[in-house]
Design a protein around this motif. Structure first.
Motif, PDB file in Angstrom:
ATOM      1  N   LEU A   9      -3.031 -16.515   1.275  1.00  0.00           N
ATOM      2  CA  LEU A   9      -3.175 -15.365   2.295  1.00  0.00           C
ATOM      3  C   LEU A   9      -2.077 -14.356   2.318  1.00  0.00           C
ATOM      4  CD1 LEU A   9      -5.204 -15.241   4.863  1.00  0.00           C
ATOM      5  CD2 LEU A   9      -3.598 -16.595   6.246  1.00  0.00           C
ATOM      6  N   ILE A  10      -1.016 -14.742   2.182  1.00  0.00           N
ATOM      7  CA  ILE A  10       0.120 -13.653   1.940  1.00  0.00           C
ATOM      8  C   ILE A  10      -0.117 -12.901   0.737  1.00  0.00           C
ATOM      9  CG2 ILE A  10       2.581 -13.491   1.292  1.00  0.00           C
ATOM     10  CD1 ILE A  10       2.980 -16.068   2.658  1.00  0.00           C
ATOM     11  N   ASP A  11      -0.612 -13.252  -0.464  1.00  0.00           N
ATOM     12  CA  ASP A  11      -0.875 -12.085  -1.687  1.00  0.00           C
ATOM     13  C   ASP A  11      -1.860 -11.572  -1.281  1.00  0.00           C
ATOM     14  OD1 ASP A  11       1.105 -13.734  -2.932  1.00  0.00           O
ATOM     15  OD2 ASP A  11      -0.241 -14.993  -3.909  1.00  0.00           O
ATOM     16  N   GLU A  12      -3.063 -11.741  -0.346  1.00  0.00           N
ATOM     17  CA  GLU A  12      -4.079 -11.065  -0.165  1.00  0.00           C
ATOM     18  C   GLU A  12      -3.697  -9.826   0.543  1.00  0.00           C
ATOM     19  OE1 GLU A  12      -8.288 -11.284   2.690  1.00  0.00           O
ATOM     20  OE2 GLU A  12      -7.313 -13.069   1.951  1.00  0.00           O
ATOM     21  N   TYR A  13      -2.919  -9.894   1.429  1.00  0.00           N
ATOM     22  CA  TYR A  13      -2.299  -8.544   2.125  1.00  0.00           C
ATOM     23  C   TYR A  13      -0.964  -8.158   1.834  1.00  0.00           C
ATOM     24  CZ  TYR A  13      -6.271  -9.604   5.227  1.00  0.00           C
ATOM     25  OH  TYR A  13      -7.563  -9.682   5.766  1.00  0.00           O
ATOM     26  N   PHE A  14      -0.025  -8.795   1.014  1.00  0.00           N
ATOM     27  CA  PHE A  14       1.256  -8.196   0.507  1.00  0.00           C
ATOM     28  C   PHE A  14       0.909  -8.201  -0.942  1.00  0.00           C
ATOM     29  CE2 PHE A  14       2.506  -9.697   4.620  1.00  0.00           C
ATOM     30  CZ  PHE A  14       3.566  -8.678   5.003  1.00  0.00           C
ATOM     31  N   PRO A  15       0.264  -7.025  -1.560  1.00  0.00           N
ATOM     32  CA  PRO A  15       0.122  -6.911  -2.925  1.00  0.00           C
ATOM     33  C   PRO A  15       1.096  -7.108  -3.756  1.00  0.00           C
ATOM     34  CG  PRO A  15      -0.848  -5.170  -1.696  1.00  0.00           C
ATOM     35  CD  PRO A  15       0.091  -5.902  -0.803  1.00  0.00           C
ATOM     36  N   LYS A  16       2.734  -6.953  -3.581  1.00  0.00           N
ATOM     37  CA  LYS A  16       3.847  -7.159  -4.128  1.00  0.00           C
ATOM     38  C   LYS A  16       4.221  -8.569  -3.648  1.00  0.00           C
ATOM     39  CE  LYS A  16       5.140  -2.286  -4.689  1.00  0.00           C
ATOM     40  NZ  LYS A  16       6.260  -1.152  -4.535  1.00  0.00           N
ATOM     41  N   LYS A  17       4.486  -9.456  -4.528  1.00  0.00           N
ATOM     42  CA  LYS A  17       4.791 -10.530  -4.260  1.00  0.00           C
ATOM     43  C   LYS A  17       6.274 -10.637  -3.921  1.00  0.00           C
ATOM     44  CE  LYS A  17       1.778 -13.456  -7.414  1.00  0.00           C
ATOM     45  NZ  LYS A  17       1.188 -14.187  -6.127  1.00  0.00           N
ATOM     46  N   VAL A  18       7.296  -9.733  -4.485  1.00  0.00           N
ATOM     47  CA  VAL A  18       8.658  -9.527  -4.029  1.00  0.00           C
ATOM     48  C   VAL A  18       8.522  -8.407  -3.151  1.00  0.00           C
ATOM     49  CG1 VAL A  18      11.059  -9.171  -4.698  1.00  0.00           C
ATOM     50  CG2 VAL A  18       9.475 -10.994  -5.855  1.00  0.00           C
TER      51      VAL A  18
ATOM     52  N   VAL B 288       8.742  -3.386   7.978  1.00  0.00           N
ATOM     53  CA  VAL B 288       8.596  -4.121   6.712  1.00  0.00           C
ATOM     54  C   VAL B 288       7.148  -4.304   6.435  1.00  0.00           C
ATOM     55  CG1 VAL B 288       9.118  -6.544   5.631  1.00  0.00           C
ATOM     56  CG2 VAL B 288      10.751  -5.192   7.030  1.00  0.00           C
ATOM     57  N   ALA B 289       6.312  -4.797   7.477  1.00  0.00           N
ATOM     58  CA  ALA B 289       4.803  -4.927   7.201  1.00  0.00           C
ATOM     59  C   ALA B 289       4.170  -3.544   6.810  1.00  0.00           C
ATOM     60  CB  ALA B 289       4.272  -5.579   8.314  1.00  0.00           C
ATOM     61  N   LYS B 290       4.577  -2.650   7.627  1.00  0.00           N
ATOM     62  CA  LYS B 290       3.566  -1.279   7.183  1.00  0.00           C
ATOM     63  C   LYS B 290       4.111  -0.696   5.952  1.00  0.00           C
ATOM     64  CE  LYS B 290       5.224   2.544   9.663  1.00  0.00           C
ATOM     65  NZ  LYS B 290       5.109   3.671  10.613  1.00  0.00           N
ATOM     66  N   ASN B 291       5.424  -1.105   5.390  1.00  0.00           N
ATOM     67  CA  ASN B 291       5.751  -0.535   4.316  1.00  0.00           C
ATOM     68  C   ASN B 291       5.104  -1.251   3.001  1.00  0.00           C
ATOM     69  OD1 ASN B 291       6.950   1.568   5.413  1.00  0.00           O
ATOM     70  ND2 ASN B 291       8.964   0.587   5.216  1.00  0.00           N
ATOM     71  N   ASN B 292       4.925  -2.583   3.247  1.00  0.00           N
ATOM     72  CA  ASN B 292       4.473  -3.598   2.084  1.00  0.00           C
ATOM     73  C   ASN B 292       3.179  -4.306   2.171  1.00  0.00           C
ATOM     74  OD1 ASN B 292       7.464  -3.952   0.735  1.00  0.00           O
ATOM     75  ND2 ASN B 292       7.917  -3.810   2.630  1.00  0.00           N
ATOM     76  N   SER B 293       2.436  -3.812   3.099  1.00  0.00           N
ATOM     77  CA  SER B 293       1.192  -4.854   3.352  1.00  0.00           C
ATOM     78  C   SER B 293      -0.154  -3.831   3.525  1.00  0.00           C
ATOM     79  CB  SER B 293       1.369  -5.696   4.595  1.00  0.00           C
ATOM     80  OG  SER B 293       1.173  -5.216   5.678  1.00  0.00           O
ATOM     81  N   THR B 294      -1.104  -4.387   3.525  1.00  0.00           N
ATOM     82  CA  THR B 294      -2.448  -3.750   3.759  1.00  0.00           C
ATOM     83  C   THR B 294      -2.919  -4.050   5.245  1.00  0.00           C
ATOM     84  OG1 THR B 294      -3.563  -5.347   2.365  1.00  0.00           O
ATOM     85  CG2 THR B 294      -3.011  -3.159   1.211  1.00  0.00           C
ATOM     86  N   LEU B 295      -2.091  -4.598   5.977  1.00  0.00           N
ATOM     87  CA  LEU B 295      -2.463  -5.114   7.318  1.00  0.00           C
ATOM     88  C   LEU B 295      -3.027  -3.860   8.198  1.00  0.00           C
ATOM     89  CD1 LEU B 295      -0.025  -7.700   8.157  1.00  0.00           C
ATOM     90  CD2 LEU B 295      -2.108  -8.316   7.751  1.00  0.00           C
TER      91      LEU B 295
ATOM     92  N   PRO C 272     -10.182 -13.629  12.143  1.00  0.00           N
ATOM     93  CA  PRO C 272     -10.000 -13.123  10.926  1.00  0.00           C
ATOM     94  C   PRO C 272      -8.515 -13.593  10.018  1.00  0.00           C
ATOM     95  CG  PRO C 272     -10.695 -11.455  12.321  1.00  0.00           C
ATOM     96  CD  PRO C 272     -10.244 -12.713  13.100  1.00  0.00           C
ATOM     97  N   ARG C 273      -8.926 -13.494   8.771  1.00  0.00           N
ATOM     98  CA  ARG C 273      -7.738 -13.922   7.898  1.00  0.00           C
ATOM     99  C   ARG C 273      -6.335 -13.030   8.253  1.00  0.00           C
ATOM    100  NH1 ARG C 273      -8.550 -16.934   3.598  1.00  0.00           N
ATOM    101  NH2 ARG C 273      -7.136 -15.926   2.103  1.00  0.00           N
ATOM    102  N   TRP C 274      -6.682 -11.631   8.518  1.00  0.00           N
ATOM    103  CA  TRP C 274      -5.542 -10.917   8.771  1.00  0.00           C
ATOM    104  C   TRP C 274      -4.742 -11.591  10.011  1.00  0.00           C
ATOM    105  CZ3 TRP C 274      -5.295  -8.509  13.251  1.00  0.00           C
ATOM    106  CH2 TRP C 274      -6.680  -8.280  13.976  1.00  0.00           C
ATOM    107  N   PHE C 275      -5.406 -12.041  11.030  1.00  0.00           N
ATOM    108  CA  PHE C 275      -4.940 -12.318  12.356  1.00  0.00           C
ATOM    109  C   PHE C 275      -4.183 -13.547  12.164  1.00  0.00           C
ATOM    110  CE2 PHE C 275      -6.542 -12.751  16.994  1.00  0.00           C
ATOM    111  CZ  PHE C 275      -5.302 -13.072  17.417  1.00  0.00           C
ATOM    112  N   GLN C 276      -4.624 -14.441  11.087  1.00  0.00           N
ATOM    113  CA  GLN C 276      -3.942 -15.771  10.855  1.00  0.00           C
ATOM    114  C   GLN C 276      -2.675 -15.420  10.141  1.00  0.00           C
ATOM    115  OE1 GLN C 276      -6.675 -18.416   8.442  1.00  0.00           O
ATOM    116  NE2 GLN C 276      -8.391 -17.487   9.585  1.00  0.00           N
ATOM    117  N   LEU C 277      -2.554 -14.381   9.417  1.00  0.00           N
ATOM    118  CA  LEU C 277      -1.414 -14.100   8.880  1.00  0.00           C
ATOM    119  C   LEU C 277      -0.422 -13.467   9.653  1.00  0.00           C
ATOM    120  CD1 LEU C 277       0.135 -13.900   6.133  1.00  0.00           C
ATOM    121  CD2 LEU C 277      -0.733 -11.655   5.538  1.00  0.00           C
TER     122      LEU C 277
END
Length: 324
Positions: A312-321, A240-247, A152-157
């Protein structure tokens, strides 16, 4: 009396950390809901469960790997052994509580995930006996191996960002000992299945009766989310990922526990696991094979792959910064 006051103070800090963790969990739930709304007709959890059920069936990349070539610590150079001696001496309960307070109370930098990867490229991991390639080379090796197997794409990320927490080295770390290396629980007995276990004798918690028993400050099957693992890039990037991503949770577990080799490789500390950890262990082991066995001398063209992974990053990290 002095010892009692110090201990009480430590536990007050630990209680503060738990309340802040609760806030992080609420953020994770909101992010997961956002992802489901962005993908109508498909619940993320259902997709993850379907993929998790066939981890081994989908994994082809590592099947021909010579596993004996990796993690040969008995042959490791002096810098690796010296690293673990320092890490095992300095990773105490007191230090871990303070490190988590520091994380919760400040932002170290604001940048994109890709900018973080580029910054990380200047670090050579002193704890790794398997490779001397740059961090971005290892990130792409791992991500491309996962992608090649059609995961899956999230796994690749996860493959791309799993070591991004090593950015700690450029911020407020005290060296590499609180950034990289195998992780292990603090606050309970240091087990012999941790690499170079004899070096824990210099750790001040080694003789502390509060910490040097089987369960220490924990309880049977309390769950790993209630256990403090030695502070470093895994725990840092997990938050960081938990606060900023949809993984999904499986992805977050891969990030948080991929260096916890005593657990996912040596089957240690199973008495601290709960039912959720049992499920997450399958995902962590699936990821670890890509992380470990993809290490070789192959280098990818970063510019050629950049556009794919930026998407791929933009797909799971909605905020670019994001805040690191």
């Amino acid at each position: 009396m002095i010892h009692t006051k110090v201990t009480k103070k430590k536990f007050q800090k630990h209680k503060l950390g738990k309340s802040l963790d609760k806030k992080d969990d609420e953020v994770l739930q909101v992010n997961q809901l956002k992802l489901q709304l962005r993908k109508p007709g498909m619940a993320e959890n259902e997709d993850v469960e379907k993929d998790s059920a066939s981890w081994d069936a989908q994994m082809d990349y590592y099947k021909n790997a010579n596993t004996k070539m990796f993690r040969q610590y008995e042959l490791a150079c002096d810098r690796v052994k010296q690293f673990y001696e320092e890490q095992h001496e300095k990773q105490t309960v007191a230090y871990n509580i303070q490190a988590r307070i520091n994380f919760k109370t400040k932002t170290r930098a604001k940048m994109s995930v890709w900018e973080g990867l580029e910054k990380l490229n200047r670090l050579l991991d002193d704890s790794d006996p398997d490779t001397e390639l740059s961090q971005i080379d290892h990130a792409l090796q791992t991500a491309e191996a996962i992608r090649r197997d059609g995961q899956p794409r999230w796994f690749q990320l996860v493959g791309l960002i799993h070591d991004l927490g090593k950015l700690l080295y450029f911020f407020d770390s005290q060296g590499q000992w609180d950034v990289v290396g195998d992780t292990f629980p603090v606050g309970c007995k240091f087990l012999s299945r941790i690499i170079f276990p004899e070096s824990f004798k210099k750790n001040s918690d080694f003789t502390n009766p509060l910490y040097n028993t089987k369960y220490g400050i924990y309880s049977k099957h309390c769950g790993l989310d209630k256990v403090m693992l030695s502070w470093g890039h895994d725990e840092y990037m997990y938050h960081v990922a938990k606060n900023n991503s949809t993984l999904p949770q499986e992805a977050l577990a891969m990030i948080r526990y991929h260096s916890f080799y005593p657990w996912h490789l040596e089957n240690a500390y199973t008495y601290l696991m709960d039912d959720h950890d049992t499920k997450m262990l399958e995902a962590v082991r699936a990821f670890n094979k890509y992380d470990l066995y993809s290490k070789n001398d192959q280098q990818y063209d970063v510019d050629e792959l950049k556009s794919y992974y930026l998407e791929l990053i933009d797909e799971y990290f909605p905020k670019k910064v994001i805040e690191f």
